[in-house]
Design an enzyme around this catalytic site. Structure first.
Site, mmCIF file in Angstrom:
data_model
loop_
_atom_site.group_PDB
_atom_site.id
_atom_site.type_symbol
_atom_site.label_atom_id
_atom_site.label_comp_id
_atom_site.label_asym_id
_atom_site.label_seq_id
_atom_site.Cartn_x
_atom_site.Cartn_y
_atom_site.Cartn_z
ATOM 1 N N LYS A 160 0.833 -1.216 0.000
ATOM 2 C CA LYS A 160 0.000 0.000 0.000
ATOM 3 C C LYS A 160 0.861 1.256 0.000
ATOM 4 C CE LYS A 160 -1.921 1.843 4.037
ATOM 5 N NZ LYS A 160 -1.649 3.266 4.044
ATOM 6 N N ASN A 161 1.842 1.303 0.910
ATOM 7 C CA ASN A 161 2.605 2.541 1.068
ATOM 8 C C ASN A 161 3.618 2.769 -0.052
ATOM 9 O OD1 ASN A 161 1.134 2.996 3.326
ATOM 10 N ND2 ASN A 161 2.789 2.630 4.798
ATOM 11 N N ARG A 173 -4.471 9.751 3.947
ATOM 12 C CA ARG A 173 -3.277 10.537 4.218
ATOM 13 C C ARG A 173 -2.412 10.690 2.963
ATOM 14 N NH1 ARG A 173 -0.999 14.247 7.558
ATOM 15 N NH2 ARG A 173 1.226 14.180 7.238
ATOM 16 N N CYS A 213 -5.663 7.705 8.892
ATOM 17 C CA CYS A 213 -5.797 7.232 10.267
ATOM 18 C C CYS A 213 -5.509 8.344 11.263
ATOM 19 C CB CYS A 213 -4.819 6.072 10.516
ATOM 20 S SG CYS A 213 -5.293 4.561 9.700
ATOM 21 N N ARG A 259 -0.840 15.211 12.759
ATOM 22 C CA ARG A 259 -0.092 14.822 11.547
ATOM 23 C C ARG A 259 0.068 16.068 10.669
ATOM 24 N NH1 ARG A 259 -2.133 8.927 9.440
ATOM 25 N NH2 ARG A 259 -0.059 8.877 8.535
ATOM 26 N N PRO A 260 0.928 17.009 11.107
ATOM 27 C CA PRO A 260 1.092 18.255 10.336
ATOM 28 C C PRO A 260 1.854 18.013 9.039
ATOM 29 C CG PRO A 260 2.653 18.196 12.161
ATOM 30 C CD PRO A 260 1.824 16.936 12.266
ATOM 31 N N ILE A 261 1.857 19.021 8.162
ATOM 32 C CA ILE A 261 2.637 18.897 6.910
ATOM 33 C C ILE A 261 3.690 20.008 6.843
ATOM 34 C CG2 ILE A 261 0.898 17.634 5.587
ATOM 35 C CD1 ILE A 261 0.194 20.328 4.217
ATOM 36 N N ASP A 262 4.097 20.481 8.007
ATOM 37 C CA ASP A 262 5.067 21.587 8.054
ATOM 38 C C ASP A 262 6.395 21.237 7.370
ATOM 39 O OD1 ASP A 262 5.238 19.753 10.191
ATOM 40 O OD2 ASP A 262 6.547 21.086 11.307
ATOM 41 N N LEU A 263 6.844 19.978 7.490
ATOM 42 C CA LEU A 263 8.131 19.611 6.882
ATOM 43 C C LEU A 263 8.017 19.586 5.354
ATOM 44 C CD1 LEU A 263 9.217 16.754 9.332
ATOM 45 C CD2 LEU A 263 9.664 19.208 9.457
ATOM 46 N N ASP A 303 3.922 0.862 12.382
ATOM 47 C CA ASP A 303 2.743 0.172 11.832
ATOM 48 C C ASP A 303 2.609 -1.260 12.355
ATOM 49 O OD1 ASP A 303 2.150 2.429 10.462
ATOM 50 O OD2 ASP A 303 2.463 1.627 8.457
ATOM 51 N N VAL A 315 6.878 7.390 17.137
ATOM 52 C CA VAL A 315 6.630 8.040 15.844
ATOM 53 C C VAL A 315 5.357 8.884 15.876
ATOM 54 C CG1 VAL A 315 6.315 7.679 13.361
ATOM 55 C CG2 VAL A 315 7.885 6.211 14.640
ATOM 56 N N ARG A 326 -8.973 -0.373 3.853
ATOM 57 C CA ARG A 326 -8.113 0.649 3.238
ATOM 58 C C ARG A 326 -6.735 0.067 2.914
ATOM 59 N NH1 ARG A 326 -6.693 4.541 6.957
ATOM 60 N NH2 ARG A 326 -5.176 4.849 5.325
HETATM 61 C C1 UD1 Z 1 3.830 7.002 6.485
HETATM 62 C C2 UD1 Z 1 3.025 5.746 6.257
HETATM 63 C C3 UD1 Z 1 2.459 5.214 7.575
HETATM 64 C C4 UD1 Z 1 3.600 5.040 8.585
HETATM 65 C C5 UD1 Z 1 4.432 6.300 8.697
HETATM 66 C C6 UD1 Z 1 5.663 6.139 9.570
HETATM 67 C C7 UD1 Z 1 2.126 6.031 4.034
HETATM 68 C C8 UD1 Z 1 0.936 6.259 3.169
HETATM 69 N N1 UD1 Z 1 1.919 6.051 5.358
HETATM 70 O O1 UD1 Z 1 2.948 7.982 7.005
HETATM 71 O O2 UD1 Z 1 1.836 3.966 7.329
HETATM 72 O O3 UD1 Z 1 3.036 4.761 9.848
HETATM 73 O O4 UD1 Z 1 4.900 6.713 7.391
HETATM 74 O O5 UD1 Z 1 6.456 5.103 9.108
HETATM 75 O O6 UD1 Z 1 3.218 5.797 3.541
HETATM 76 N N2 UD1 Z 1 5.525 14.875 10.866
HETATM 77 C C9 UD1 Z 1 5.590 16.215 11.174
HETATM 78 N N3 UD1 Z 1 5.573 17.108 10.156
HETATM 79 C C10 UD1 Z 1 5.488 16.723 8.847
HETATM 80 C C11 UD1 Z 1 5.434 15.352 8.541
HETATM 81 C C12 UD1 Z 1 5.442 14.435 9.580
HETATM 82 O O7 UD1 Z 1 5.645 16.596 12.342
HETATM 83 O O8 UD1 Z 1 5.489 17.607 7.962
HETATM 84 C C13 UD1 Z 1 5.499 13.890 11.967
HETATM 85 C C14 UD1 Z 1 4.138 13.162 12.041
HETATM 86 O O9 UD1 Z 1 3.213 13.935 12.765
HETATM 87 C C15 UD1 Z 1 4.499 11.879 12.724
HETATM 88 C C16 UD1 Z 1 5.922 11.601 12.216
HETATM 89 O O10 UD1 Z 1 6.408 12.838 11.704
HETATM 90 O O11 UD1 Z 1 4.522 12.060 14.112
HETATM 91 C C17 UD1 Z 1 5.970 10.547 11.126
HETATM 92 O O12 UD1 Z 1 5.226 10.960 10.012
HETATM 93 P P1 UD1 Z 1 5.598 10.521 8.532
HETATM 94 O O13 UD1 Z 1 6.873 9.782 8.518
HETATM 95 O O14 UD1 Z 1 5.444 11.720 7.664
HETATM 96 O O15 UD1 Z 1 4.434 9.490 8.215
HETATM 97 P P2 UD1 Z 1 3.405 9.524 7.024
HETATM 98 O O16 UD1 Z 1 4.088 9.839 5.752
HETATM 99 O O17 UD1 Z 1 2.208 10.308 7.417
#
Ligand code: UD1
Length: 416
Positions: free
Chosen positions: A22-23, A92, A116, A121-125, A304, A326, A396
């Site tokens: 999936k990912n 997501r 989920c 789960r911000p997108i700041d990065l 996961d 995480v 999903r």
């Molecule tokens: C992806 C996977 C998910 C897995 C996760 C961690 C997909 C579709 N999903 O989710 O199954 O559990 O990786 O291995 O591939 N964060 C920030 N700012 C950001 C981005 C992330 O603070 O801009 C934080 C998140 O809140 C979280 C952590 O970083 O606490 C990990 O997030 P991230 O690695 O981005 O996971 P996803 O891509 O959402």
């Protein structure tokens, strides 16, 4: 409401063919929009997240044909770079279309992605990296509008190796005429799969499987035929299912090295795992507590797999400790396990699991994809009947979950 009805107490025994990841397939589907030439993807799982990704692509004007596990994509006629909130809130991974649309058109309009609920789960990065490359990103009410101004080469140092941010930045960097370096990039195998697909399309990217990625963009990409990697989280779930039910399973279409951390933990707990070329056999008679189980980015124990592993540890001999590093709220499955008789104390990042002799059936509702899977595993080893509702969460991400389990002897059926 659709639910799994499970009669527990049967050790799983049999063979499971693991589906495409999936990912991996979701970012690769998004990446297929970067080129105007067709791509064909094989081994795509039949899960609702893929259905949703295909709907997003069609809504933008892309031609997509899905035939069993094969998806044909022709993005030559895309008319829009605006993804409706209706699709965005369903998963997501919709956020990854941002990078793909920016690479193709230099602009995109999206909104906050769903998926989920595991805490903030911000997108700041993602936005920090895009801005460094020279993209303008601004919120217009609830909607996020991004566009290319003067793109430039840069070095993006991620404070945390976010999987989603790494994928988005790789894609957005494909438009940049100068080199973009991503430091502290995520090293998950799904990132490598995305890079291998893009490289087959003609992209110049190096550094996969390391934390420094170099992307030399500005090239016209072709399409490619590509086979998606096996789903390591599905594999980990079935390994934990064998452990939870004290059964034995043979998993086919797997990369054993991708589940190394989970395999190691299960072996420490007393399972026997044999690895071969593309297959793994697990056999479990008795299960002992292990720990501490600390989740962290690849190649540490994956977040996961935390919930499925907890289902296994719920009836292991002794006390195991989990540390979730995480996501801030990823113990939402614990109340359901408690309802089934598990002894777990979860506070903040930590959960202490005291193994009990047996669990008992209960009516529970899935809270998220992996948490719901953990409830199913617990129900499979519990005495009596369980009903796990809200199975749209599992649908999903797990292809034919109930079917694969019942082929291994599980008494599980779906009711509408
Ligand atoms: C992806 C996977 C998910 C897995 C996760 C961690 C997909 C579709 N999903 O989710 O199954 O559990 O990786 O291995 O591939 N964060 C920030 N700012 C950001 C981005 C992330 O603070 O801009 C934080 C998140 O809140 C979280 C952590 O970083 O606490 C990990 O997030 P991230 O690695 O981005 O996971 P996803 O891509 O959402």
């Amino acid at each position: 409401m659709r639910a799994y009805h499970i009669s527990g107490g049967v050790p799983l025994c049999g063979e499971v063919c693991v589906s495409g990841a999936k990912n991996a397939v979701l970012p690769i589907l998004a990446a297929a929009l970067v080129s105007s030439k067709p791509s064909v993807l094989y081994h795509c799982p039949d899960i609702s997240d893929v259905t949703n990704a295909v709907s997003i692509m069609k809504s933008l004007g892309c031609e997509v044909e899905r035939n069993k596990d094969r998806i044909y994509i022709d993005a030559s006629d895309i008319r829009s770079s605006d993804i409706s909130p209706f699709f965005m809130e369903k998963m997501r991974a919709a956020i990854i279309f941002l990078g793909a649309l920016l690479a193709r058109f230099g602009e995109a309009k999206i909104s906050q992605p769903g998926g989920c609920k595991l805490g903030e789960r911000p997108i700041d990065l993602h936005l920090m990296g895009l801005r460094l490359m020279g993209y303008r990103c601004e919120y217009q009410g609830e909607r996020l509008y991004c566009c290319a101004e003067k793109l430039r080469g840069c070095t993006i140092a991620l404070p945390f190796p976010s999987v989603g941010a790494t994928e988005n930045l790789i894609l957005a960097a494909l438009r940049c005429p100068e080199e973009v370096v991503i430091c502290n990039a995520a090293k998950e195998p799904e990132i490598c799969d995305l890079i291998l697909y893009l490289r087959k399309c003609g992209a110049h990217i190096c550094g996969e499987n390391t934390s420094v990625l170099r992307i030399c963009g500005g090239r016209t990409l072709l399409g490619a035929e590509y086979t998606v990697m096996p789903d390591r989280m599905e594999a980990a779930t079935f390994l934990c299912a064998a452990a939870t039910t004290r059964g034995s399973l043979c998993l086919k279409n797997v990369c054993p090295e991708h589940t190394c951390a989970v395999n190691r933990m299960l072996c420490n707990a007393g399972c026997k795992i044999r690895q071969g070329d593309g297959r793994m056999e697990i056999c479990c008679d008795t299960l002992n507590a292990v720990g501490p189980i600390r989740t962290a980015p690849y190649d540490a124990f994956p977040t996961d797999a935390q919930a499925p592993m907890m289902a296994a540890m719920a009836t292991a001999r002794g006390v195991s400790v989990f540390e979730e590093n995480v996501f801030s709220d990823r113990y939402r499955h614990v109340p359901a396990l408690l309802q089934m008789g598990a002894k777990i104390r979860a506070t903040g990042r930590c959960a202490i699991v005291e193994g009990v002799d047996r669990l008992h059936g209960a009516g529970v509702a899935a809270t998220d994809l992996r948490g719901g899977a953990a409830m199913v595993l617990a129900a499979l080893c519990a005495e009596g009947e369980s009903v796990v509702s809200n199975i749209f969460h599992m649908e999903r991400g797990y292809e034919c979950f109930a079917k694969k389990l019942s082929a291994c002897g599980a008494k599980i059926r779906i009711t509408e």
